[in-house]
Scaffold this motif. Sequence first.
Motif, short mmCIF file in Angstrom:
data_model
loop_
_atom_site.label_atom_id
_atom_site.label_comp_id
_atom_site.label_asym_id
_atom_site.label_seq_id
_atom_site.Cartn_x
_atom_site.Cartn_y
_atom_site.Cartn_z
N ASP A 37 32.37 -3.39 26.07
CA ASP A 37 31.05 -3.07 26.62
C ASP A 37 30.17 -2.33 25.63
OD1 ASP A 37 31.77 -4.27 28.96
OD2 ASP A 37 32.29 -2.41 30.01
N SER A 38 30.77 -1.55 24.74
CA SER A 38 29.97 -0.70 23.87
C SER A 38 30.25 -0.86 22.39
CB SER A 38 30.22 0.78 24.25
OG SER A 38 29.93 1.02 25.60
N PHE A 39 31.32 -1.57 22.02
CA PHE A 39 31.71 -1.59 20.63
C PHE A 39 32.05 -3.00 20.16
CE2 PHE A 39 32.99 2.53 22.39
CZ PHE A 39 32.32 3.40 21.53
N LYS A 88 36.39 -0.05 14.53
CA LYS A 88 35.60 0.07 15.75
C LYS A 88 34.21 0.54 15.36
CE LYS A 88 35.66 2.63 20.15
NZ LYS A 88 36.42 3.65 20.92
N VAL A 89 33.19 -0.27 15.62
CA VAL A 89 31.83 0.07 15.21
C VAL A 89 30.91 0.02 16.42
CG1 VAL A 89 32.21 -0.80 12.87
CG2 VAL A 89 31.20 -2.30 14.58
N LYS A 90 29.88 0.85 16.37
CA LYS A 90 28.89 0.95 17.45
C LYS A 90 27.53 0.56 16.90
CE LYS A 90 26.84 4.20 20.74
NZ LYS A 90 26.86 5.62 21.24
N LEU A 91 26.83 -0.34 17.59
CA LEU A 91 25.48 -0.72 17.17
C LEU A 91 24.53 0.44 17.46
CD1 LEU A 91 25.25 -4.43 18.37
CD2 LEU A 91 26.29 -3.47 16.31
N THR A 92 23.64 0.71 16.51
CA THR A 92 22.76 1.89 16.62
C THR A 92 21.28 1.54 16.66
OG1 THR A 92 22.80 2.17 14.21
CG2 THR A 92 24.44 3.39 15.49
N GLY A 93 20.95 0.25 16.69
CA GLY A 93 19.55 -0.14 16.70
C GLY A 93 19.41 -1.62 17.01
N PRO A 94 18.19 -2.09 17.09
CA PRO A 94 17.96 -3.51 17.40
C PRO A 94 18.22 -4.40 16.19
CG PRO A 94 15.88 -2.40 17.05
CD PRO A 94 16.93 -1.33 17.01
N ALA A 95 18.55 -5.66 16.46
CA ALA A 95 18.76 -6.64 15.41
C ALA A 95 17.41 -7.20 14.96
CB ALA A 95 19.66 -7.77 15.90
N SER A 96 17.37 -7.67 13.73
CA SER A 96 16.15 -8.27 13.18
C SER A 96 16.52 -9.45 12.31
CB SER A 96 15.36 -7.24 12.38
OG SER A 96 16.14 -6.75 11.29
N ARG A 97 15.56 -10.36 12.12
CA ARG A 97 15.77 -11.51 11.26
C ARG A 97 15.62 -11.10 9.81
NH1 ARG A 97 13.21 -17.19 12.61
NH2 ARG A 97 14.69 -17.62 10.95
N ILE A 98 16.39 -11.76 8.94
CA ILE A 98 16.33 -11.50 7.50
C ILE A 98 15.58 -12.65 6.85
CG2 ILE A 98 17.68 -11.22 5.39
CD1 ILE A 98 19.93 -10.13 7.11
#
Length: 221
Positions: A37-39, A88-98
């Motif tokens: 759910d979070s990671f 184990k990593v947690k997303l910290t922001g929104p995704a963006s296109r490269i």
Amino acid sequence: MVAGQPNVDHPVASTALSVMPLGQDEALTARVRRETDSFLFISSPRNGVGETAPFVERDMLELSWQSDDGLRSVPAEAVAVADDGTWKVKLTGPASRIQRRDAVRAPIGLSVTLSWDRTTLVGSTVDLSEGGLLAVFRPHGDLGVGVPFPKRGQPLALHLDLYSDQLVTEVALVRRRPRQDNLHEWSLRFTALPEPAADLIRSHVFTALRNARARGLTAIY
């Protein structure tokens, strides 16, 4: 599941990744092993020679991957090492296109084996893309003498060492490049590359391109 649209807001299980630790100039390769759910849990990232990177708790990471609409990137934080060795990593922001050019070929050296009939060549890639590769193979005394060269388009078995993954697939000979030594330099194209394998190759290619750009080799873009 991690919040957001899968493969757009975050990479999904089995996705190949390019991992850039904050403040570093060398991108790494990894793969998403599972989600909660979070990671995200990713395989231990490896550098360009297959060495596992050390885990640094709370290290800031940039995860990049090939999504349905192109290359995407999302910031993340390293949280812990799980019992199975994954990060184990947690997303910290929104995704963006490269944004990048259409070039998808990158200089990268990986161990490769090519086989047909009873003949096997061993060597290394010179460059790689999801469409094919240029490779240099060690001398083979009988090739071109007692053993005929494969014909253009003839199916050949390729084994490519991608460090944490092994790719076994079919390729076809595009052309042989003349050399002054006894090495064999061949251009090969993939003939029926499964999408997961293409995704993995894109991750390695993108990582190599990022590292080349960090070293100032912008001409390959």
